[in-house]
Motif scaffolding. Structure first.
Motif, PDB file in Angstrom:
ATOM      1  N   VAL A  39      -7.984  -8.023   4.069  1.00 36.16           N
ATOM      2  CA  VAL A  39      -6.967  -7.067   3.595  1.00 36.16           C
ATOM      3  C   VAL A  39      -5.989  -6.708   4.713  1.00 36.16           C
ATOM      4  CG1 VAL A  39      -6.605  -4.716   2.723  1.00 36.16           C
ATOM      5  CG2 VAL A  39      -8.462  -6.121   1.800  1.00 36.16           C
TER       6      VAL A  39
ATOM      7  N   ILE B 101       0.819   6.967   4.554  1.00 38.38           N
ATOM      8  CA  ILE B 101       1.948   6.561   5.396  1.00 38.38           C
ATOM      9  C   ILE B 101       2.913   5.653   4.621  1.00 38.38           C
ATOM     10  CG2 ILE B 101       2.522   5.256   7.492  1.00 38.38           C
ATOM     11  CD1 ILE B 101      -0.439   6.040   8.421  1.00 38.38           C
ATOM     12  N   GLY B 102       2.351   4.755   3.810  1.00 37.37           N
ATOM     13  CA  GLY B 102       3.178   3.796   3.066  1.00 37.37           C
ATOM     14  C   GLY B 102       4.109   4.503   2.093  1.00 37.37           C
TER      15      GLY B 102
ATOM     16  N   GLY C  28      -0.002   6.604  14.648  1.00 35.82           N
ATOM     17  CA  GLY C  28      -0.592   7.820  15.219  1.00 35.82           C
ATOM     18  C   GLY C  28      -1.798   8.228  14.389  1.00 35.82           C
ATOM     19  N   PRO C  29      -2.479   9.284  14.821  1.00 36.17           N
ATOM     20  CA  PRO C  29      -3.614   9.778  14.031  1.00 36.17           C
ATOM     21  C   PRO C  29      -3.105  10.575  12.836  1.00 36.17           C
ATOM     22  CG  PRO C  29      -3.392  11.026  16.086  1.00 36.17           C
ATOM     23  CD  PRO C  29      -2.239  10.072  16.046  1.00 36.17           C
TER      24      PRO C  29
ATOM     25  N   ASN D 290       1.881  -2.366   5.399  1.00 39.25           N
ATOM     26  CA  ASN D 290       1.265  -1.061   5.667  1.00 39.25           C
ATOM     27  C   ASN D 290      -0.165  -0.963   5.133  1.00 39.25           C
ATOM     28  OD1 ASN D 290       1.230   2.107   5.803  1.00 39.25           O
ATOM     29  ND2 ASN D 290       0.835   1.566   3.666  1.00 39.25           N
TER      30      ASN D 290
ATOM     31  N   HIS E 100       2.001   1.498  15.588  1.00 39.00           N
ATOM     32  CA  HIS E 100       0.868   2.435  15.447  1.00 39.00           C
ATOM     33  C   HIS E 100       1.416   3.751  14.907  1.00 39.00           C
ATOM     34  CE1 HIS E 100      -2.476   4.990  16.148  1.00 39.00           C
ATOM     35  NE2 HIS E 100      -2.009   5.556  17.236  1.00 39.00           N
TER      36      HIS E 100
ATOM     37  N   SER F 238      -4.632  11.084   6.296  1.00 39.01           N
ATOM     38  CA  SER F 238      -4.507  10.343   5.035  1.00 39.01           C
ATOM     39  C   SER F 238      -5.907  10.138   4.479  1.00 39.01           C
ATOM     40  CB  SER F 238      -3.846   8.988   5.297  1.00 39.01           C
ATOM     41  OG  SER F 238      -4.753   8.172   6.005  1.00 39.01           O
TER      42      SER F 238
ATOM     43  N   ARG G 216     -11.770   8.799   2.681  1.00 38.64           N
ATOM     44  CA  ARG G 216     -12.210   8.165   1.441  1.00 38.64           C
ATOM     45  C   ARG G 216     -13.683   7.766   1.507  1.00 38.64           C
ATOM     46  NH1 ARG G 216      -8.176   4.347   1.180  1.00 38.64           N
ATOM     47  NH2 ARG G 216      -6.784   5.667  -0.002  1.00 38.64           N
TER      48      ARG G 216
ATOM     49  N   ARG H  57      -2.098  -2.251  -5.165  1.00 38.79           N
ATOM     50  CA  ARG H  57      -3.227  -2.856  -5.874  1.00 38.79           C
ATOM     51  C   ARG H  57      -3.360  -2.290  -7.290  1.00 38.79           C
ATOM     52  NH1 ARG H  57      -8.722  -1.598  -2.979  1.00 38.79           N
ATOM     53  NH2 ARG H  57      -7.364   0.172  -2.653  1.00 38.79           N
TER      54      ARG H  57
ATOM     55  N   GLY I 224       0.829  -1.218   0.000  1.00 35.82           N
ATOM     56  CA  GLY I 224       0.000   0.000   0.000  1.00 35.82           C
ATOM     57  C   GLY I 224       0.855   1.256   0.000  1.00 35.82           C
ATOM     58  N   ALA I 225       1.912   1.239  -0.821  1.00 36.78           N
ATOM     59  CA  ALA I 225       2.890   2.335  -0.766  1.00 36.78           C
ATOM     60  C   ALA I 225       2.605   3.442  -1.766  1.00 36.78           C
ATOM     61  CB  ALA I 225       4.295   1.777  -0.997  1.00 36.78           C
ATOM     62  N   ASN I 226       1.417   3.423  -2.383  1.00 32.77           N
ATOM     63  CA  ASN I 226       1.152   4.475  -3.365  1.00 32.77           C
ATOM     64  C   ASN I 226       0.537   5.723  -2.730  1.00 32.77           C
ATOM     65  OD1 ASN I 226      -1.087   2.274  -3.484  1.00 32.77           O
ATOM     66  ND2 ASN I 226      -2.117   4.200  -3.965  1.00 32.77           N
ATOM     67  N   SER I 227       0.255   5.654  -1.415  1.00 34.47           N
ATOM     68  CA  SER I 227      -0.339   6.850  -0.786  1.00 34.47           C
ATOM     69  C   SER I 227       0.012   6.875   0.699  1.00 34.47           C
ATOM     70  CB  SER I 227      -1.873   6.820  -0.955  1.00 34.47           C
ATOM     71  OG  SER I 227      -2.409   5.731  -0.223  1.00 34.47           O
TER      72      SER I 227
HETATM   73  N1  NAD Z   1      -4.455   7.282   9.055  1.00 32.99           N
HETATM   74  C1  NAD Z   1      -4.499   6.981  10.344  1.00 32.99           C
HETATM   75  O1  NAD Z   1      -4.872   7.825  11.188  1.00 32.99           O
HETATM   76  C2  NAD Z   1      -4.084   5.620  10.808  1.00 32.99           C
HETATM   77  C3  NAD Z   1      -4.103   5.357  12.184  1.00 32.99           C
HETATM   78  C4  NAD Z   1      -3.721   4.104  12.639  1.00 32.99           C
HETATM   79  C5  NAD Z   1      -3.322   3.142  11.718  1.00 32.99           C
HETATM   80  N2  NAD Z   1      -3.328   3.401  10.385  1.00 32.99           N
HETATM   81  C6  NAD Z   1      -2.896   2.341   9.465  1.00 32.99           C
HETATM   82  O2  NAD Z   1      -1.904   2.831   8.600  1.00 32.99           O
HETATM   83  C7  NAD Z   1      -1.899   2.074   7.393  1.00 32.99           C
HETATM   84  C8  NAD Z   1      -1.790   3.016   6.210  1.00 32.99           C
HETATM   85  O3  NAD Z   1      -2.950   3.815   6.151  1.00 32.99           O
HETATM   86  P1  NAD Z   1      -2.984   5.323   5.617  1.00 32.99           P
HETATM   87  O4  NAD Z   1      -3.494   6.146   6.727  1.00 32.99           O
HETATM   88  O5  NAD Z   1      -1.711   5.694   4.963  1.00 32.99           O
HETATM   89  O6  NAD Z   1      -4.179   5.242   4.552  1.00 32.99           O
HETATM   90  P2  NAD Z   1      -4.164   5.159   2.963  1.00 32.99           P
HETATM   91  O7  NAD Z   1      -5.569   4.859   2.593  1.00 32.99           O
HETATM   92  O8  NAD Z   1      -3.501   6.346   2.369  1.00 32.99           O
HETATM   93  O9  NAD Z   1      -3.220   3.905   2.682  1.00 32.99           O
HETATM   94  C9  NAD Z   1      -3.688   2.591   2.621  1.00 32.99           C
HETATM   95  C10 NAD Z   1      -3.029   1.924   1.441  1.00 32.99           C
HETATM   96  O10 NAD Z   1      -3.471   0.557   1.393  1.00 32.99           O
HETATM   97  C11 NAD Z   1      -3.764   0.252   0.052  1.00 32.99           C
HETATM   98  N3  NAD Z   1      -4.717  -0.844  -0.059  1.00 32.99           N
HETATM   99  C12 NAD Z   1      -6.016  -0.850   0.307  1.00 32.99           C
HETATM  100  N4  NAD Z   1      -6.572  -2.027  -0.008  1.00 32.99           N
HETATM  101  C13 NAD Z   1      -5.589  -2.780  -0.567  1.00 32.99           C
HETATM  102  C14 NAD Z   1      -5.558  -4.081  -1.107  1.00 32.99           C
HETATM  103  N5  NAD Z   1      -6.646  -4.850  -1.190  1.00 32.99           N
HETATM  104  N6  NAD Z   1      -4.387  -4.558  -1.584  1.00 32.99           N
HETATM  105  C15 NAD Z   1      -3.278  -3.780  -1.555  1.00 32.99           C
HETATM  106  N7  NAD Z   1      -3.256  -2.531  -1.072  1.00 32.99           N
HETATM  107  C16 NAD Z   1      -4.409  -2.043  -0.598  1.00 32.99           C
HETATM  108  C17 NAD Z   1      -4.345   1.543  -0.527  1.00 32.99           C
HETATM  109  O11 NAD Z   1      -4.323   1.551  -1.943  1.00 32.99           O
HETATM  110  C18 NAD Z   1      -3.447   2.567   0.102  1.00 32.99           C
HETATM  111  O12 NAD Z   1      -2.290   2.753  -0.689  1.00 32.99           O
HETATM  112  C19 NAD Z   1      -3.181   1.235   7.427  1.00 32.99           C
HETATM  113  O13 NAD Z   1      -2.845  -0.087   7.767  1.00 32.99           O
HETATM  114  C20 NAD Z   1      -3.993   1.863   8.532  1.00 32.99           C
HETATM  115  O14 NAD Z   1      -4.850   0.931   9.168  1.00 32.99           O
HETATM  116  C21 NAD Z   1      -3.692   4.636   9.904  1.00 32.99           C
END
Ligand code: NAD
Length: 374
Positions: free
Chosen positions: A141, A48-49, A228-229, A122, A226, A232, A237, A68, A43-46
């Protein structure tokens, strides 16, 4: 009076920004150069990743963006090559909702990449969106897909040990409660989604814990992180379009930027000396105590066995991809072991094996899963 209120508001905003992005998420130190090492970030296209992958690329690692969407994955790889000045950033297709895609990714990766030093799970979802699957898509997922991927890539992690697995979890795991009688039930409605998200994040913490136990002495260590908050797209979404213009500025103000969110996963991937804490949960670049449900070793083991079944791994099966039984995957093509032609994509030819630095100088073997008793 208004000027005073505005000034106070601006000061508060600045404080929150600095607090979340610099105080609570200081830039992660850790190994300075990753030249010769390979990392996979899902999930590195957006979000945190993408920021995690950028930092790894800046340190010279070969980084595989496991995403994906080919279009978004290729675009992210291009951006990251430009920003980091490192040409070793490539895209490979991975859809964690499909066990067949996970297997196809592993097959493609193992046949083209000689090393795997850092695996960062991620990718994650917080809602099923408009997809209706006959299984628990959030668990699939967020946990089952990463579980299967880890198993399939273990041989490569073992040969490259000391190596690390980081599972990006969430503080939401504290609200999780795993019901083993209905783990894979489809999730319907936003209330069930919120619950299923917390459950899947609890599964992440228990998975890291059990993985550490299973891998003790192999030189592979694993951590739940974790971020953090974070501001993203994860939650936005799924917010109604008309609410976004209101929420975006608020989210920007009170949430951590994705770069800040990447710091704890990076810490777990790179920080020297944390190997004795393998299996533990980290937040704000520190190890943190988790609630009893998240340090229940029996539940962790039970989840491991249930995950093996849901991932299509047979009892006592070795993690060699070619020996795995055919998984049952309703969302997948009928021949899971045959890679999807459109998914077996590597955006660049793999490099010749590079000289790997001696990681034993900066890491130690795991001996104990140190954790204070509650
Ligand atoms: N944003 C927050 O506040 C927060 C807090 C705690 C934990 N997290 C965790 O951090 C991680 C990254 O989230 P983010 O906030 O960067 O959100 P994000 O939506 O930007 O990133 C999620 C990534 O996962 C990918 N993804 C989704 N479904 C997929 C699939 N079926 N196969 C492959 N890739 C898939 C998306 O395309 C996207 O690139 C997640 O695991 C999320 O649970 C986020």
């Amino acid at each position: 009076m208004e000027a005073l209120l505005l000034g106070a508001g601006l000061l508060l905003g600045a404080y929150v920004l600095v607090y979340y992005n610099l105080v609570k998420a200081p830039p992660c130190g850790g190994i300075a150069s990753l030249r010769g090492r390979t990392a996979v970030v899902t999930g590195a296209n957006s979000g945190i990743g993408k920021m995690t992958a950028l930092e790894l690329a800046r340190r010279g690692a070969r980084v595989v963006l496991a995403c994906r969407s080919r279009e978004r994955g290729e675009a992210a790889a291009f951006d990251l090559r430009q920003e980091s000045g490192n040409n070793e950033v490539i895209f490979m297709a991975l859809d964690l909702a499909s066990l067949a895609s996970v297997r196809a990714f592993a097959t493609a990766f193992l046949s083209s990449e000689p090393r795997l030093d850092i695996l960062i799970h991620n990718a994650g979802i917080s809602s099923c969106g408009r997809t209706h699957k006959p299984f628990n898509l959030l668990l699939r997922v967020n946990h089952i897909g990463p579980f299967l991927l880890t198993h399939l890539l273990l041989p490569r992690l073992k040969t490259c040990a000391p190596s690390r697995v980081v599972v990006v979890s969430s503080a939401a795991h504290r609200r999780g409660r795993l019901d083993f009688t209905r783990l894979d039930r489809p999730v319907v409605g936003w209330r069930q989604e919120l619950r299923a998200y917390a459950d899947s994040k609890l599964a992440n913490v228990l998975f890291a814990r059990e993985l550490a136990t299973q891998l003790e002495g192999t030189g592979i260590t694993c951590y739940a992180a974790h971020p953090g908050p974070v501001n993203s797209e994860l939650f936005l979404r799924h917010v109604p379009g008309w609410l976004c213009p209101l929420l975006r500025p608020l989210a920007w103000l009170v949430l951590r930027a994705p770069r800040g969110g990447a710091q704890t996963p990076l810490y777990c991937a790179l920080q020297e000396g944390i190997e004795p804490l393998s299996g533990r949960y980290f937040a704000n670049c520190h190890v943190e105590e988790v609630p009893p449900a998240a340090r229940d070793d029996r539940a962790a083991h039970r989840l491991w066995e249930a995950s093996k079944r849901l991932a299509g791994l047979g009892p006592g099966e070795e993690a060699e991809p070619d020996e795995d039984p055919q998984p049952e995957d309703p969302g997948a093509p009928s021949s899971p072991s045959s890679p999807h032609p459109e998914e077996l994509t590597v955006s660049e030819p793999h490099p010749s094996p590079q000289n790997s630095p001696d990681l034993s100088k900066v890491t130690r073997r795991i001996h104990v899963k140190a954790e204070p008793e509650p």
